[in-house]
Design a protein around this motif. Structure first.
Motif, short mmCIF file in Angstrom:
data_model
loop_
_atom_site.label_atom_id
_atom_site.label_comp_id
_atom_site.label_asym_id
_atom_site.label_seq_id
_atom_site.Cartn_x
_atom_site.Cartn_y
_atom_site.Cartn_z
N LEU A 285 -1.29 -1.57 35.17
CA LEU A 285 -0.15 -2.37 34.64
C LEU A 285 -0.94 -2.88 33.28
O LEU A 285 -0.42 -2.76 32.19
N GLN A 288 -1.18 -0.06 30.78
CA GLN A 288 0.06 0.17 30.39
C GLN A 288 0.25 -0.85 29.03
O GLN A 288 0.81 -0.53 27.86
N MET A 289 0.09 -2.13 29.36
CA MET A 289 0.07 -3.01 28.31
C MET A 289 -0.65 -2.58 27.13
O MET A 289 -0.07 -2.99 25.92
N GLN A 292 1.00 -0.28 25.02
CA GLN A 292 2.18 -0.60 24.34
C GLN A 292 1.88 -1.46 23.18
O GLN A 292 2.57 -1.57 22.27
N LEU A 295 0.70 0.44 20.31
CA LEU A 295 1.79 1.01 19.49
C LEU A 295 2.87 0.14 18.87
O LEU A 295 3.04 0.42 17.79
N LYS B 106 5.27 -7.01 36.61
CA LYS B 106 5.69 -5.67 36.16
C LYS B 106 6.86 -5.67 35.36
O LYS B 106 7.14 -4.80 34.49
N VAL B 109 5.76 -6.28 31.71
CA VAL B 109 5.24 -5.16 31.22
C VAL B 109 6.44 -4.11 30.86
O VAL B 109 6.14 -3.49 29.72
N ASP B 110 7.31 -4.10 31.81
CA ASP B 110 8.25 -3.14 31.46
C ASP B 110 9.16 -3.31 30.34
O ASP B 110 9.41 -2.76 29.46
N GLY B 113 7.27 -2.98 27.34
CA GLY B 113 7.45 -1.40 27.10
C GLY B 113 8.67 -0.91 26.42
O GLY B 113 8.92 -0.36 25.14
N ALA B 193 8.09 1.72 44.59
CA ALA B 193 8.76 1.68 43.56
C ALA B 193 8.51 1.18 42.20
O ALA B 193 8.98 1.49 41.26
N VAL B 194 7.44 0.24 42.24
CA VAL B 194 6.92 -0.17 41.11
C VAL B 194 6.35 0.94 40.36
O VAL B 194 6.73 0.64 38.79
N VAL B 195 5.65 1.69 40.75
CA VAL B 195 4.71 2.75 39.75
C VAL B 195 5.96 3.64 39.20
O VAL B 195 5.61 3.98 38.12
N ASP B 198 7.38 2.16 35.99
CA ASP B 198 6.20 2.23 35.12
C ASP B 198 5.85 3.56 34.49
O ASP B 198 5.65 3.79 33.33
N ILE B 201 8.38 4.72 31.58
CA ILE B 201 8.12 3.77 30.34
C ILE B 201 6.71 4.17 29.64
O ILE B 201 6.48 4.31 28.61
N PHE B 202 5.66 4.19 30.54
CA PHE B 202 4.34 4.37 30.10
C PHE B 202 4.27 5.84 29.62
O PHE B 202 3.75 6.15 28.42
N THR B 205 5.53 5.79 26.23
CA THR B 205 5.28 4.97 25.04
C THR B 205 3.92 5.81 24.81
O THR B 205 3.49 5.89 23.76
#
Lengths: 467, 252
Positions: A285, A288-289, A292, A295, B106, B109-110, B113, B193-195, B198, B201-202, B205
């Motif tokens: 996470l 990922q942050m 982002q 970007l 989560k 972050v989503d 993103g 499910a979380v990943v 991710d 979006i990841f 990105t």
């Protein structure tokens, strides 16, 4: 300003009931800068974006000032006029007399499906009406029009026309009209076609919304009407509130669902889970942050750059026009009054669509431009992008047509003095701005016919005043 | 054509609902080819009219989609902030509180993103517009680019300040959450499910970053309106690979 649009009135005459003078064309109409009162005076950030209801564009008179009653034809002619302003007038010149008015429009708006058969009928029908020597309506071509049309419809056009026909009617001018003030809400668009307008929901406006909803007992109990009343925002319509409420409900409902299930899951599964896995997850996470964030940074930088670049382009254009204006003032002494008048008007147009008026008598696509090569030696001709090149006719006298490949010499015959200073170099990126006082030559080009790059040799020296 | 390919790649990597919202670059290119190919005046005129029309339609589409997404983000952002306030208060018992926290993280972050991807959407479409206009000007000798681009700059889809602000707020919220989370080290989580989300979006990105760098890496037709290449340290291949590897390592 009427002289600057010699052809326009003729084409417009058919579509607008009004007089064919630039009354329809507000050259510098300012849209009222309406600050919309949201909830409290402090909230002024919401915006309206009219998607329909063509509002007069203050953009250098490209568009006529339409009202909602303007027919589709009218709207499309706005688009057409937009093209005509910024293009060679080869097509527009032909229907210079009004007998061709209808045919002209048919040519211009082929995307409108109901016009197509009309066009074909017009074309096939008596061609004895056609008198001008236009390239479009020449009688010998009429016979070919049908086949040409069918042929066009067969290939790429089909999907293009189909796709655009439906949305062209309402949207063709909405871009042109809706662009002007993202913040201001044009008054006359409020009443008409309110459903099509988009509201820009800012956090503040949303906060106001949530307050109203909570006052009414929550998102389930609140009704759009009630919310609208409570919010007391002028520009807001019930449609806006309705759709927003729906979104709001969805956003709140989903997390509630998830909440229930995930809790159950954690209590069952957490004991069997690895600590490492969870740490990895957190790490993922975080990464990922990070990506982002990077970007995002890049976008901010890029956007700033883009804005600055375009601003510079505009600035250069302005400088150029100012310079040409001062030149044309000298021309006025020599040539006829209306010539310079034409010029100064045309030069003052944004995007430099100036030339075209003067070229109505000349062949299209003639590059009789006055160009100057940027004095910075590292710039090759390839760098002179179309946007950086402006073509200007400084004299009414027909300048000989230039073959595309040959270099064009800087011609300033009729122009007396080129102001020695006050010109800016169109510098490449590394040195974004040059001080106007430098003895740089203003690089003003316009694209030559069909994109050929005619290189210029212009010495970076002030030209002596010529009588 | 390079841009066309990159755009296509972007679209493929993008979130499914977004795929048809991007610029119809290919279609516009075809139009430009038609325009310059046909010497017959009427055909050319109709092609040009169609071109402008399509362009206008595209910008309208961008605006509509952008505003709609923005609206959703505004709503979600606020909801998230409410949630964070609740969780940061930390009233609940440890298991569910931690779960909440994880979920909130989560979500943040989503959301972050997606917002950045919206910025990407705006940037890519703007670039596409600029490019196709440049082609148009070059092929037809017209001067459509400057005025059109100027207007595009004022369009809502390009006015991304609000989204940027939201993104910053999101990052700030993230700080708060991570702060709170550090107090709960050792919390377990449910990966499945979380990943999955991710990843979407990841991946998008990362693709966006790569594409951006490629687009700006160098141009054969540098002009006064070209952007400089991206600053090198920002995007080093090694770090990117690391990100991707870590993401892949997490089981789906």
């Amino acid at each position: 300003m009427s002289s600057s649009l010699p052809i326009m009135p003729n084409t417009m005459k058919e579509s607008f009931p009004g007089p064919h003078n630039p009354q329809h064309i507000p050259m510098s109409r300012q849209l009222p800068d309406v600050s919309i009162p949201f909830c409290h005076a402090a909230l002024q950030t919401a915006t309206l974006h009219p998607r329909d209801g063509v509002i007069g564009s203050s953009y250098s008179g490209y568009c006529a000032s339409p009202h909602d009653s303007v027919s589709n034809l009218g709207r499309q002619s706005i688009v057409a006029s937009f093209i005509s302003q910024s293009s060679n007038v080869e097509v527009i010149q032909s229907p210079s007399d009004n007998t061709l008015g209808t045919q002209t429009e048919a040519v211009w708006f082929p995307s409108s499906m109901d016009l197509l058969p009309g066009y074909i009928d017009n074309v096939v029908a008596p061609d004895n009406q056609i008198q001008s020597n236009s390239s479009i309506m020449a009688s010998d071509e009429n016979a070919n029009q049908n086949e040409w049309w069918a042929e066009i419809m067969n290939d790429d056009w089909k999907d293009i026309v189909d796709a655009t026909a439906t949305d062209s009617q309402t949207k063709s001018a909405s871009f042109l009209s809706g662009e002007i003030c993202p913040v201001a809400s044009p008054p006359n668009s409020n009443n008409a076609s309110a459903t099509k307008q988009r509201m820009r929901w800012t956090p503040e406006l949303h906060e106001c919304f949530v307050d109203a909803v909570n006052q009414l007992g929550g998102s389930e109990k609140a009704t759009p009407k009630g919310v609208l009343k409570l919010m007391k925002v002028d520009a807001l319509t019930i449609y806006h509130v309705k759709s927003h409420l729906q979104k709001y409900r969805t956003a709140r409902y989903k997390p509630d669902l998830l909440e229930g299930t995930s809790e159950k899951r954690t209590t069952n599964e957490e004991l069997s889970l690895d600590l490492k896995t969870s740490m990895d997850l957190t790490e993922a996470l975080r990464l990922q942050m990070e990506v982002q964030k990077r970007l995002h940074e890049q976008f901010e930088i890029q956007r700033k750059l883009q804005l600055r670049i375009e601003e510079q382009g505009k600035y250069l254009q302005m400088m150029f026009e100012k310079q040409c204006k001062s030149s044309t003032e000298k021309v006025q002494d020599q040539s006829s009054g209306d010539a310079a008048h034409d010029l100064s008007h045309s030069v003052n147009k944004d995007g430099g669509a100036a030339v075209d008026q003067n070229r109505t008598r000349e062949e299209p696509d003639v590059s009789k431009s006055i160009k100057a090569q940027p004095w910075a030696p590292h710039l090759s001709s390839a760098h002179a992008t179309p946007s950086a090149r402006a073509r200007v006719v400084l004299a009414r006298r027909p300048v000989p047509a230039q073959p595309p490949a040959s270099p064009v010499v800087l011609e300033r015959r009729p122009v007396s003095a080129q102001p020695p200073a006050g010109i800016v170099v169109l510098e490449h990126r590394p040195a974004p701005t040059q001080s106007p006082a430098s003895t740089a030559v203003l690089a003003c080009h316009r694209p030559c016919a069909l994109g050929s790059l005619a290189r210029l040799t212009a010495a970076p020296r002030a030209h002596p005043a010529r009588p | 054509m390079k841009f066309g390919k990159r755009l296509k790649k972007q679209v493929e990597e993008s979130l499914p609902e977004w795929r048809d919202k991007f610029l119809a670059y290919k279609r516009l290119k075809r139009l430009v080819r038609l325009i310059s190919g046909g010497n017959l005046s009427p055909r050319r005129a109709t092609a040009e009219a169609a071109f402008v029309r399509v362009l206008d339609g595209e910008v309208d589409r961008f605006n509509a989609f952008f505003l709609e997404q923005e609206e959703e983000f505004v709503i979600r952002q606020r909801e998230l902030q409410e949630m964070v306030k609740k969780v940061a208060a930390g009233e609940e018992a440890w298991p569910s509180g931690a779960a909440e926290m994880r979920r909130v993280r989560k979500e943040i972050v989503d959301l972050h993103g997606e917002m950045v991807l919206l910025l990407n959407y705006s940037a890519i479409n703007y670039t596409g517009l600029a490019k196709i206009l440049k082609k148009y000007d070059k092929r037809t000798g017209r001067l459509l680019r400057l005025p059109f681009i100027e207007k595009a700059l004022q369009q809502p889809f390009f006015a991304t300040e609000l989204i940027s602000r939201l993104v910053h707020e999101c990052e700030a919220t993230m700080e708060v959450v991570f702060e709170a989370e550090r107090e709960h080290t050792g919390a377990k989580t449910t990966p499945m499910a979380v990943v999955a989300s991710d990843q979407g979006i990841f991946r998008n990105t990362v693709a966006a970053l790569v594409t951006m760098r490629e687009i700006r890496s160098g141009s054969s037709t540098y002009g006064h309106f070209s952007l400089p290449p991206m600053a090198a340290p920002v995007l080093q291949d090694s770090s990117l690979c690391r990100y991707i590897q870590v993401a892949d390592a997490v089981p789906i």
